[in-house]
Design a protein around this motif. Structure first.
Motif, mmCIF file in Angstrom:
data_model
loop_
_atom_site.group_PDB
_atom_site.id
_atom_site.type_symbol
_atom_site.label_atom_id
_atom_site.label_comp_id
_atom_site.label_asym_id
_atom_site.label_seq_id
_atom_site.Cartn_x
_atom_site.Cartn_y
_atom_site.Cartn_z
ATOM 1 N N PRO A 125 15.876 103.368 8.757
ATOM 2 C CA PRO A 125 14.659 102.562 8.620
ATOM 3 C C PRO A 125 14.786 101.569 7.473
ATOM 4 N N GLY A 126 14.347 100.338 7.718
ATOM 5 C CA GLY A 126 14.361 99.342 6.657
ATOM 6 C C GLY A 126 15.692 98.656 6.455
ATOM 7 N N ASP A 130 17.747 97.500 11.383
ATOM 8 C CA ASP A 130 16.355 97.725 11.773
ATOM 9 C C ASP A 130 15.617 96.390 11.890
ATOM 10 N N ALA A 131 15.806 95.540 10.895
ATOM 11 C CA ALA A 131 15.121 94.246 10.887
ATOM 12 C C ALA A 131 15.579 93.396 12.076
ATOM 13 N N SER A 134 14.089 94.686 15.279
ATOM 14 C CA SER A 134 12.670 94.344 15.328
ATOM 15 C C SER A 134 12.467 92.876 15.703
ATOM 16 N N ARG A 197 10.084 99.278 20.518
ATOM 17 C CA ARG A 197 9.158 99.618 19.427
ATOM 18 C C ARG A 197 8.636 101.037 19.557
ATOM 19 N N TYR A 198 8.382 101.445 20.809
ATOM 20 C CA TYR A 198 7.901 102.814 21.009
ATOM 21 C C TYR A 198 8.995 103.815 20.655
ATOM 22 N N ARG A 200 11.534 103.361 18.676
ATOM 23 C CA ARG A 200 11.777 103.352 17.251
ATOM 24 C C ARG A 200 10.701 104.133 16.496
ATOM 25 N N ALA A 201 9.438 103.845 16.820
ATOM 26 C CA ALA A 201 8.343 104.494 16.111
ATOM 27 C C ALA A 201 8.378 106.004 16.320
ATOM 28 N N ALA A 204 11.638 107.579 14.682
ATOM 29 C CA ALA A 204 11.567 107.602 13.219
ATOM 30 C C ALA A 204 10.636 108.716 12.758
ATOM 31 N N GLY A 205 9.539 108.910 13.507
ATOM 32 C CA GLY A 205 8.624 110.002 13.183
ATOM 33 C C GLY A 205 9.287 111.361 13.351
ATOM 34 N N SER A 208 11.884 112.595 10.735
ATOM 35 C CA SER A 208 11.423 113.038 9.423
ATOM 36 C C SER A 208 10.726 114.395 9.510
ATOM 37 N N PRO A 237 6.860 111.411 24.543
ATOM 38 C CA PRO A 237 5.609 110.636 24.607
ATOM 39 C C PRO A 237 5.767 109.300 25.338
ATOM 40 N N VAL A 241 3.869 105.633 28.445
ATOM 41 C CA VAL A 241 4.067 104.194 28.311
ATOM 42 C C VAL A 241 4.815 103.653 29.520
ATOM 43 N N SER B 7 2.703 103.083 16.948
ATOM 44 C CA SER B 7 2.252 103.272 15.583
ATOM 45 C C SER B 7 3.350 102.818 14.634
ATOM 46 N N SER B 9 5.546 103.011 11.593
ATOM 47 C CA SER B 9 5.950 104.235 10.907
ATOM 48 C C SER B 9 7.069 103.925 9.949
ATOM 49 N N ILE B 10 7.275 104.901 9.130
ATOM 50 C CA ILE B 10 8.353 104.967 8.159
ATOM 51 C C ILE B 10 9.234 103.729 8.036
ATOM 52 N N GLY B 11 8.939 102.965 7.029
ATOM 53 C CA GLY B 11 9.853 101.900 6.632
ATOM 54 C C GLY B 11 10.051 100.799 7.651
ATOM 55 N N PRO B 13 10.070 97.296 9.166
ATOM 56 C CA PRO B 13 9.998 96.019 8.478
ATOM 57 C C PRO B 13 8.599 95.434 8.623
#
Lengths: 318, 280
Positions: A125-126, A130-131, A134, A197-198, A200-201, A204-205, A208, A237, A241, B7, B9-11, B13
């Motif tokens: 992430p970050g 990732d950028a 996105s 996006r789905y 990734r979100a 990422a959840g 962790s 999930p 979608v 949603s 989330s975490i980091g 961008p």
């Protein structure tokens, strides 16, 4: 489980009836009515139109017409095309294969791309990766499908001459795969971009969460953690979608088939629109709507099967 | 069945909505200015320079009867932007009104409206719009109404959800205790608090409406010539793809630009407005 499925099916019925009323009303509100195609034909006299109206039952009260149409439709009697007189069912069946092939391929490609790119983004992430993902995703969502089709045709068919411009096969019946590449890529791009996006979100959840940390503490490799433990949990999930996007995918197929002259239900729809072939139009709209309702239903069932909690809570809510 | 928005989330961008806003403002500015400062009128026929490729005198080339394509593209952008904004605003207002009424009053009204939302979401929108536009040959104003009729569902769901949450809060009770009527509570107390998510949805709707219009016009069913829109400039561009590719490239590039800009705005705003959605 069977009771759950049956319950969902029963609740889908009023929805289908509502849709059928809407479609019926739409065609009958059209100026000229269902026989518009004959009104502009100089060889068809007014008394012929009257005779046809009697013959086809168009002079009966609307609710009677609706009931006979909907009951005939439910039993597979879809009437005849106003344009060439062939059974509507036959015309749609010969095009359905093309649409399934295109939508199925695009769906698979989009899902694969979304999972791969979404995972790349979620793992770090970050990061720059990732950028980048996105950015790709938001650009892909913003690309109008039909224009992407034109640009791909321009680049790969007109300039580079690598792939055929349009159609589903060569005159010899060969080259089906080459013909599939551009339309499938066109149709897949939007969905891949929005599903990233789905994925990734959700991933990422998941990454962790405690069970992943526990797995890492037990010395599982990162690859195994991702593929065996995190992805299945993260992708589940996504079922909702994906199924809700089915309606959009059918709309996208209409555009893509038209741009690439792909012989499917979408291009048949557009042809029938230009020719005012209402019996075919009504049937395609119904088939599309039934497919959407069934796919939503399928998602509910799969969801309930994967997660018993959903089954129980929905039963209580009902 | 409700579709959760992805949603954040975490980091992930984070983008500020400013970049998208800038892109959008630039597109709007060009759409407003280019037709005015251009030495050509958008419908000025010049048979001596037919199908000229992009060059110093015609930056985006000319079309099959020698009209300056750049001028036409930006006049088209003006119409497409207007349709997108009008459609998105109308759909958001309609959806916010119906959705908040459904959430606030509940009961039969809620059940009926939400069944209607389910029903409309189960119909493949584009095929239905194609059929309707072919049958009724809509004018631009009717086209906006049509798109509105098929785009209000998402704002309605958002407004309903927000109102269901907000109406249990003390400030709503206070307003009611002071004797405020239902419509007043909704309009003055609930909807302003629900504005954030609704504005994000509206921004994204602008892009979606522009794409819908351009697809319909591309098929020859939306905005009718001689009025140029970004969609109908692409009508017929496919046939001349090999010889005059610029006719296909520029209008589409502008659609992409505008839609990307509104999506960036929506995306940037949603970072601020969105509460974290618990994962399933």
């Amino acid at each position: 489980m069977a009771a759950y499925v049956a319950g969902r099916l029963v609740r889908a019925l009023p929805l289908l009836l509502g849709i059928s009323i809407l479609i019926f009303a739409l065609v009958h509100a059209a100026p000229g009515g269902p026989l518009t195609v004959y009104l502009s034909n100089p060889n068809v006299r007014p008394e012929d139109i009257e005779r046809l109206e009697r013959l086809l039952g168009l002079d009966r009260p609307l609710h009677e017409q609706y009931l006979s149409w909907v009951s005939a439709f439910a039993t597979g009697d879809w009437g005849f095309s106003y344009v060439d007189g062939r059974p509507v069912l036959e015309r749609i069946l010969e095009r359905a294969g093309g649409t399934f092939e295109l939508m199925g391929t695009a769906f698979a490609v989009a899902l694969l791309a979304a999972v791969v790119l979404g995972s790349l983004a979620a793992v770090r992430p970050g990061s720059a990766c990732d950028a980048l993902v996105s950015t790709v995703s938001i650009a892909g969502i913003s690309l109008p499908t039909f224009w992407l089709g034109l640009v791909l045709q321009l680049v790969f068919a007109v300039e580079l001459r690598l792939l055929p411009t349009a159609g589903r096969m060569d005159v010899t019946g060969e080259g089906r795969l080459a013909h599939l590449v551009l339309p499938a890529a066109t149709l897949a791009s939007f969905y891949a971009a929005s599903w990233i996006r789905y994925v990734r979100a959700s991933l990422a959840g998941t990454l962790s969460r405690d069970f992943v940390r526990a797995g890492r503490a037990r010395g599982l490799s990162e690859a195994r953690l991702l593929v065996r433990h995190s992805l299945p949990n993260a992708l589940f999930p996504l079922v909702t979608v994906l199924s809700l996007d089915f309606a959009l995918l059918f709309s996208g197929a209409v555009v893509t088939e038209t741009v690439f002259a792909w012989p499917g239900m979408g291009s048949l729809l557009v042809d029938s629109v230009y020719r005012r072939d209402y019996s075919v139009l009504m049937a395609i709209l119904m088939v599309g709507s039934v497919a959407v309702v069934l796919s939503n239903l399928g998602a509910d069932v799969v969801y309930g099967w994967l997660d018993p909690r959903v089954r129980v809570s929905r039963k209580e809510a009902a | 069945m409700k579709r959760a928005s992805p949603s954040r989330s975490i980091g992930e961008p984070r983008r500020s909505p400013k970049g998208g806003g800038g892109l959008l403002a630039l597109a709007a500015l060009l759409a407003a200015l280019v037709p005015v400062v251009s030495p050509y009128r958008y419908d000025e026929i010049d048979l001596s320079s037919i199908k000229a490729p992009p060059g110093p005198s015609h930056w985006m080339g000319t079309d099959e009867i020698g009209r300056d394509f750049g001028t036409r593209v930006f006049v088209g952008a003006r119409l497409s932007l207007a349709i997108g904004l009008a459609g998105a605003i109308a759909a958001s207002l309609l959806g916010a009104g119906l959705g908040s009424a459904a959430g606030y009053f509940g009961g039969l009204l809620d059940a009926a409206l939400m069944r209607l939302v389910d029903l409309q979401l189960s119909i493949p929108v584009l095929p239905v719009l194609i059929v309707i536009s072919a049958v009724f040959r809509p004018t631009v104003a009717v086209l906006v109404l049509l798109v509105t009729a098929f785009a209000w569902m998402e704002p309605a769901r958002i407004a309903r959800g927000e109102v269901l949450r907000l109406k249990e809060l003390p400030f709503t009770e206070a307003a009611k205790a002071l004797g405020a009527s239902g419509p007043r509570v909704i309009g003055w107390h609930l909807l302003p608090n629900a504005a954030g998510p609704l504005i994000v949805a509206a921004a994204i709707l602008v892009g979606r409406v522009i794409v819908m219009e351009s697809v319909l016009s591309f098929l020859g069913l939306g905005v009718q010539p001689p009025d140029p829109s970004l969609g109908n400039l692409l009508y017929g561009a496919q046939a001349s793809l090999a010889t005059e590719p610029w006719l296909a490239i520029f209008p589409g590039l502008l659609i992409f630009w505008i839609v990307l800009a509104v999506n960036l705005v929506g995306d940037g705003l949603s970072v601020r407005g969105r509460r974290e959605i618990p994962s399933a």
